[in-house]
Design a protein around this motif. Structure first.
Motif, PDB file in Angstrom:
ATOM      1  N   GLN A   1       1.023  -1.095   5.716  1.00 35.64           N
ATOM      2  CA  GLN A   1       1.660  -0.133   4.836  1.00 35.64           C
ATOM      3  C   GLN A   1       2.893   0.438   5.527  1.00 35.64           C
ATOM      4  O   GLN A   1       2.986   0.454   6.753  1.00 35.64           O
ATOM      5  CB  GLN A   1       0.695   0.997   4.448  1.00 35.64           C
ATOM      6  N   TRP A   2       3.864   0.895   4.715  1.00 35.48           N
ATOM      7  CA  TRP A   2       5.050   1.502   5.298  1.00 35.48           C
ATOM      8  C   TRP A   2       4.659   2.802   5.984  1.00 35.48           C
ATOM      9  O   TRP A   2       3.909   3.611   5.454  1.00 35.48           O
ATOM     10  CB  TRP A   2       6.093   1.803   4.224  1.00 35.48           C
ATOM     11  N   ILE A   3       5.178   2.991   7.188  1.00 33.86           N
ATOM     12  CA  ILE A   3       4.946   4.219   7.938  1.00 33.86           C
ATOM     13  C   ILE A   3       6.279   4.941   8.109  1.00 33.86           C
ATOM     14  O   ILE A   3       7.221   4.385   8.672  1.00 33.86           O
ATOM     15  CB  ILE A   3       4.350   3.935   9.335  1.00 33.86           C
ATOM     16  N   HIS A   4       6.351   6.157   7.594  1.00 36.10           N
ATOM     17  CA  HIS A   4       7.562   6.973   7.745  1.00 36.10           C
ATOM     18  C   HIS A   4       7.286   8.006   8.822  1.00 36.10           C
ATOM     19  O   HIS A   4       6.472   8.917   8.638  1.00 36.10           O
ATOM     20  CB  HIS A   4       7.884   7.655   6.417  1.00 36.10           C
ATOM     21  N   ILE A   5       7.939   7.859   9.967  1.00 30.66           N
ATOM     22  CA  ILE A   5       7.789   8.821  11.058  1.00 30.66           C
ATOM     23  C   ILE A   5       8.960   9.793  10.980  1.00 30.66           C
ATOM     24  O   ILE A   5      10.094   9.437  11.262  1.00 30.66           O
ATOM     25  CB  ILE A   5       7.735   8.119  12.425  1.00 30.66           C
ATOM     26  N   GLN A   6       8.659  11.007  10.557  1.00 37.95           N
ATOM     27  CA  GLN A   6       9.683  12.037  10.370  1.00 37.95           C
ATOM     28  C   GLN A   6       9.715  12.927  11.605  1.00 37.95           C
ATOM     29  O   GLN A   6       8.727  13.578  11.942  1.00 37.95           O
ATOM     30  CB  GLN A   6       9.365  12.864   9.124  1.00 37.95           C
TER      31      GLN A   6
ATOM     32  N   LYS B   1       0.833  -1.193   0.000  1.00 40.01           N
ATOM     33  CA  LYS B   1       0.000   0.000   0.000  1.00 40.01           C
ATOM     34  C   LYS B   1       0.870   1.247   0.000  1.00 40.01           C
ATOM     35  O   LYS B   1       2.009   1.223   0.455  1.00 40.01           O
ATOM     36  CB  LYS B   1      -0.912   0.001   1.229  1.00 40.01           C
ATOM     37  N   PRO B   2       0.346   2.396  -0.479  1.00 42.71           N
ATOM     38  CA  PRO B   2       1.137   3.629  -0.457  1.00 42.71           C
ATOM     39  C   PRO B   2       1.602   3.956   0.955  1.00 42.71           C
ATOM     40  O   PRO B   2       0.862   3.769   1.916  1.00 42.71           O
ATOM     41  CB  PRO B   2       0.144   4.675  -0.969  1.00 42.71           C
ATOM     42  N   PHE B   3       2.830   4.448   1.068  1.00 41.71           N
ATOM     43  CA  PHE B   3       3.345   4.725   2.395  1.00 41.71           C
ATOM     44  C   PHE B   3       2.729   5.996   2.969  1.00 41.71           C
ATOM     45  O   PHE B   3       2.240   6.861   2.259  1.00 41.71           O
ATOM     46  CB  PHE B   3       4.866   4.801   2.385  1.00 41.71           C
ATOM     47  N   LYS B   4       2.765   6.091   4.291  1.00 45.28           N
ATOM     48  CA  LYS B   4       2.175   7.213   5.007  1.00 45.28           C
ATOM     49  C   LYS B   4       3.257   7.951   5.775  1.00 45.28           C
ATOM     50  O   LYS B   4       4.124   7.323   6.377  1.00 45.28           O
ATOM     51  CB  LYS B   4       1.108   6.690   5.979  1.00 45.28           C
ATOM     52  N   ILE B   5       3.230   9.267   5.737  1.00 48.36           N
ATOM     53  CA  ILE B   5       4.203  10.084   6.458  1.00 48.36           C
ATOM     54  C   ILE B   5       3.530  10.707   7.685  1.00 48.36           C
ATOM     55  O   ILE B   5       2.453  11.297   7.584  1.00 48.36           O
ATOM     56  CB  ILE B   5       4.788  11.196   5.576  1.00 48.36           C
ATOM     57  N   ILE B   6       4.153  10.538   8.840  1.00 47.41           N
ATOM     58  CA  ILE B   6       3.706  11.163  10.075  1.00 47.41           C
ATOM     59  C   ILE B   6       4.813  12.099  10.542  1.00 47.41           C
ATOM     60  O   ILE B   6       5.972  11.694  10.636  1.00 47.41           O
ATOM     61  CB  ILE B   6       3.418  10.106  11.166  1.00 47.41           C
ATOM     62  N   VAL B   7       4.474  13.345  10.826  1.00 42.12           N
ATOM     63  CA  VAL B   7       5.465  14.341  11.215  1.00 42.12           C
ATOM     64  C   VAL B   7       5.348  14.630  12.708  1.00 42.12           C
ATOM     65  O   VAL B   7       4.265  14.880  13.231  1.00 42.12           O
ATOM     66  CB  VAL B   7       5.282  15.653  10.429  1.00 42.12           C
ATOM     67  N   VAL B   8       6.515  14.562  13.395  1.00 41.79           N
ATOM     68  CA  VAL B   8       6.580  14.882  14.818  1.00 41.79           C
ATOM     69  C   VAL B   8       7.441  16.133  14.986  1.00 41.79           C
ATOM     70  O   VAL B   8       8.568  16.186  14.502  1.00 41.79           O
ATOM     71  CB  VAL B   8       7.188  13.724  15.630  1.00 41.79           C
ATOM     72  N   SER B   9       6.918  17.126  15.673  1.00 40.49           N
ATOM     73  CA  SER B   9       7.678  18.353  15.918  1.00 40.49           C
ATOM     74  C   SER B   9       7.207  18.991  17.212  1.00 40.49           C
ATOM     75  O   SER B   9       6.011  18.987  17.520  1.00 40.49           O
ATOM     76  CB  SER B   9       7.504  19.340  14.763  1.00 40.49           C
ATOM     77  N   GLN B  10       8.142  19.543  17.963  1.00 36.80           N
ATOM     78  CA  GLN B  10       7.805  20.244  19.200  1.00 36.80           C
ATOM     79  C   GLN B  10       7.540  21.724  18.972  1.00 36.80           C
ATOM     80  O   GLN B  10       7.084  22.423  19.872  1.00 36.80           O
ATOM     81  CB  GLN B  10       8.946  20.083  20.209  1.00 36.80           C
ATOM     82  N   SER B  11       7.805  22.209  17.732  1.00 39.54           N
ATOM     83  CA  SER B  11       7.663  23.644  17.477  1.00 39.54           C
ATOM     84  C   SER B  11       6.767  23.974  16.288  1.00 39.54           C
ATOM     85  O   SER B  11       6.287  25.096  16.174  1.00 39.54           O
ATOM     86  CB  SER B  11       9.044  24.272  17.238  1.00 39.54           C
ATOM     87  N   ASN B  12       6.532  22.998  15.417  1.00 37.68           N
ATOM     88  CA  ASN B  12       5.741  23.237  14.216  1.00 37.68           C
ATOM     89  C   ASN B  12       4.280  22.899  14.475  1.00 37.68           C
ATOM     90  O   ASN B  12       3.933  21.737  14.696  1.00 37.68           O
ATOM     91  CB  ASN B  12       6.291  22.401  13.054  1.00 37.68           C
ATOM     92  N   SER B  13       3.413  23.891  14.444  1.00 33.88           N
ATOM     93  CA  SER B  13       1.998  23.672  14.745  1.00 33.88           C
ATOM     94  C   SER B  13       1.284  22.823  13.708  1.00 33.88           C
ATOM     95  O   SER B  13       0.207  22.293  13.979  1.00 33.88           O
ATOM     96  CB  SER B  13       1.285  25.022  14.878  1.00 33.88           C
ATOM     97  N   SER B  14       1.873  22.696  12.518  1.00 34.15           N
ATOM     98  CA  SER B  14       1.234  21.910  11.459  1.00 34.15           C
ATOM     99  C   SER B  14       1.625  20.437  11.504  1.00 34.15           C
ATOM    100  O   SER B  14       1.178  19.651  10.674  1.00 34.15           O
ATOM    101  CB  SER B  14       1.592  22.492  10.091  1.00 34.15           C
ATOM    102  N   SER B  15       2.455  20.042  12.485  1.00 28.46           N
ATOM    103  CA  SER B  15       2.865  18.641  12.577  1.00 28.46           C
ATOM    104  C   SER B  15       1.706  17.791  13.071  1.00 28.46           C
ATOM    105  O   SER B  15       0.745  18.287  13.664  1.00 28.46           O
ATOM    106  CB  SER B  15       4.055  18.497  13.530  1.00 28.46           C
ATOM    107  N   ASN B  16       1.805  16.473  12.852  1.00 30.66           N
ATOM    108  CA  ASN B  16       0.754  15.557  13.289  1.00 30.66           C
ATOM    109  C   ASN B  16       0.791  15.309  14.786  1.00 30.66           C
ATOM    110  O   ASN B  16      -0.249  15.161  15.433  1.00 30.66           O
ATOM    111  CB  ASN B  16       0.898  14.221  12.554  1.00 30.66           C
ATOM    112  N   PHE B  17       2.017  15.247  15.361  1.00 28.82           N
ATOM    113  CA  PHE B  17       2.174  14.937  16.781  1.00 28.82           C
ATOM    114  C   PHE B  17       3.322  15.745  17.363  1.00 28.82           C
ATOM    115  O   PHE B  17       4.217  16.188  16.644  1.00 28.82           O
ATOM    116  CB  PHE B  17       2.450  13.438  16.984  1.00 28.82           C
ATOM    117  N   THR B  18       3.299  15.891  18.672  1.00 25.94           N
ATOM    118  CA  THR B  18       4.388  16.589  19.356  1.00 25.94           C
ATOM    119  C   THR B  18       5.292  15.638  20.123  1.00 25.94           C
ATOM    120  O   THR B  18       6.335  16.054  20.631  1.00 25.94           O
ATOM    121  CB  THR B  18       3.825  17.632  20.341  1.00 25.94           C
TER     122      THR B  18
END
Length: 279
Positions: A60-65, A28-45
Motif C-alpha cells: 500500500q502507498w505509505i505517506h510519511i509526513q 490498498k488504501p494509503f496510510k499516513i505516518i506523521v513524524v514530528s520532534q515537537s508534536n506528542s500526537s505524532s507516530n514517530f519522532t
C-alpha cells in the motif's frame, strides 16, 4: 566517497511527502505516518523509525509526513545493506517534494530505483549526489558548498554509477538552479562507473561551474561510453565553449525521453498517488 560524514544531516524545510510501495499493485488504501520532534500526537519522532515501520513486501502507498526540523541521517532501502549517508535511497517508486538534503561529501546517495524530486534543495561539496539511481530532479536547487567553515576548494556535484549500456539509470536535472558559494568551483559530474549518465537541461548554471564541466575520473580512454549532456541551459556557468570535447549532445525525441516523466514512470505510478497527499 564511501566514508560516512558525521556532520551530514537531513533537513526538512516544509513537509516531505514521500511514498513507498514495493508491489506492482498498490491499490490498498494509503496510510499516513506523521513524524514530528515537537508534536506528542505524532507516530514517530525520527524519520528512520518511520521508515523502519514499513513492512517488507509492503503493498500500500505509505505517506510519511515530516514536520519541519533537523533530523539524523536516514536510509530508505530494500533490504538493509550498509550504513546511511545523509540520506540513502535504495528503493523503487519514491517521490520527494519540498525537502532539503544538506551535507558536504556524499550528501544524497541516490541508489537503485526510480525516484522523483521536485522543489527540493540539495547541498554539498564533493560527489554530493551519487549512486546508480534512475532519477528526475525537477525545479530544484543544487547548491555547491563545503560548509560554513569548510575549506575553499573545488568539488564535484554528481557522481553517477551506471554500469552497462543497457542500464536505464541516470540523473536528469530539469528546470533546476545550480549555484554555490564563492571560494571554489565545482564540476557538474564525474564518472563513478564506465557508463555514467547525467543530463542537465533547461536549467540555470551559475559561475560556480568549472569551465571544463565534467571528468571521466578513472575512465580516461573510455569517454565514448560516458553520457554527460547539457542542453538549453542559461547563466554564466552554461557556457560550453571550454567543456570537455567528449560531452554528448541530445535533441528532439532523444532528449525528450529523459525530460518526460515517463523516464521514471512508464506505467503511470506517479499519477496514481493519493491526491489528498498533495492538496
Amino acid at each position: 566517497m564511501k566514508s560516512f560524514q558525521s556532520f551530514a544531516f537531513f533537513s526538512i524545510f516544509l513537509v516531505l511527502a514521500f511514498v513507498i510501495c514495493e508491489s506492482q499493485d498498490c491499490s490498498k488504501p494509503f496510510k499516513i505516518i506523521v513524524v514530528s520532534q515537537s508534536n506528542s500526537s505524532s507516530n514517530f519522532t525520527t524519520i528512520q523509525s518511520a521508515i523502519d515501520s514499513v513492512p517488507t513486501g509492503n503493498s500500500q502507498w505509505i505517506h510519511i509526513q515530516i514536520s519541519s526540523g533537523v533530523y539524523s541521517p536516514v536510509m530508505l532501502e530494500v533490504p538493509s545493506i550498509i550504513q546511511a549517508r545523509a540520506a540513502w535511497i535504495y528503493a523503487d517508486k519514491c517521490v520527494f517534494y519540498d525537502c532539503a538534503f544538506l551535507g558536504v561529501q556524499d550528501t544524497l546517495n541516490d541508489d537503485w530505483g526510480r525516484h522523483y524530486y521536485k522543489n527540493c534543495y540539495i547541498q554539498g561539496g564533493i560527489d554530493f549526489i551519487y549512486g546508480d539511481g534512475q532519477s528526475l530532479f525537477e525545479a530544484s536547487t543544487i547548491f555547491f558548498s563545503m560548509g560554513k567553515n569548510g575549506p575553499k576548494i573545488d568539488g564535484v556535484i554528481t557522481a553517477h554509477e551506471r554500469k552497462s549500456p543497457n542500464d536505464p539509470s541516470g540523473f536528469v536535472f530539469k528546470n533546476c538552479n545550480i549555484s554555490g558559494t564563492a571560494g571554489g568551483k565545482a564540476e557538474l559530474g564525474r564518472a563513478m562507473d564506465a557508463y555514467a549518465r547525467v543530463i542537465i537541461a533547461d536549467s540555470y548554471l551559475s559561475d560556480v561551474v568549472k569551465p571544463e564541466g565534467w571528468s571521466p575520473r578513472t575512465f580516461v580512454g573510455h569517454e565514448a561510453n560516458i553520457v554527460f549532456v547539457e542542453e538549453g541551459n542559461r547563466g554564466p556557468g552554461a557556457d560550453k565553449s571550454k567543456r570537455v570535447n567528449w560531452m554528448k549532445h541530445l535533441s528532439g525525441s532523444e532528449l525528450d525521453k529523459f525530460l518526460n516523466i515517463s523516464y521514471i514512470d512508464q506505467e503511470g505510478w506517479i499519477s496514481e498517488l493519493p491526491k489528498t497527499i498533495f492538496i
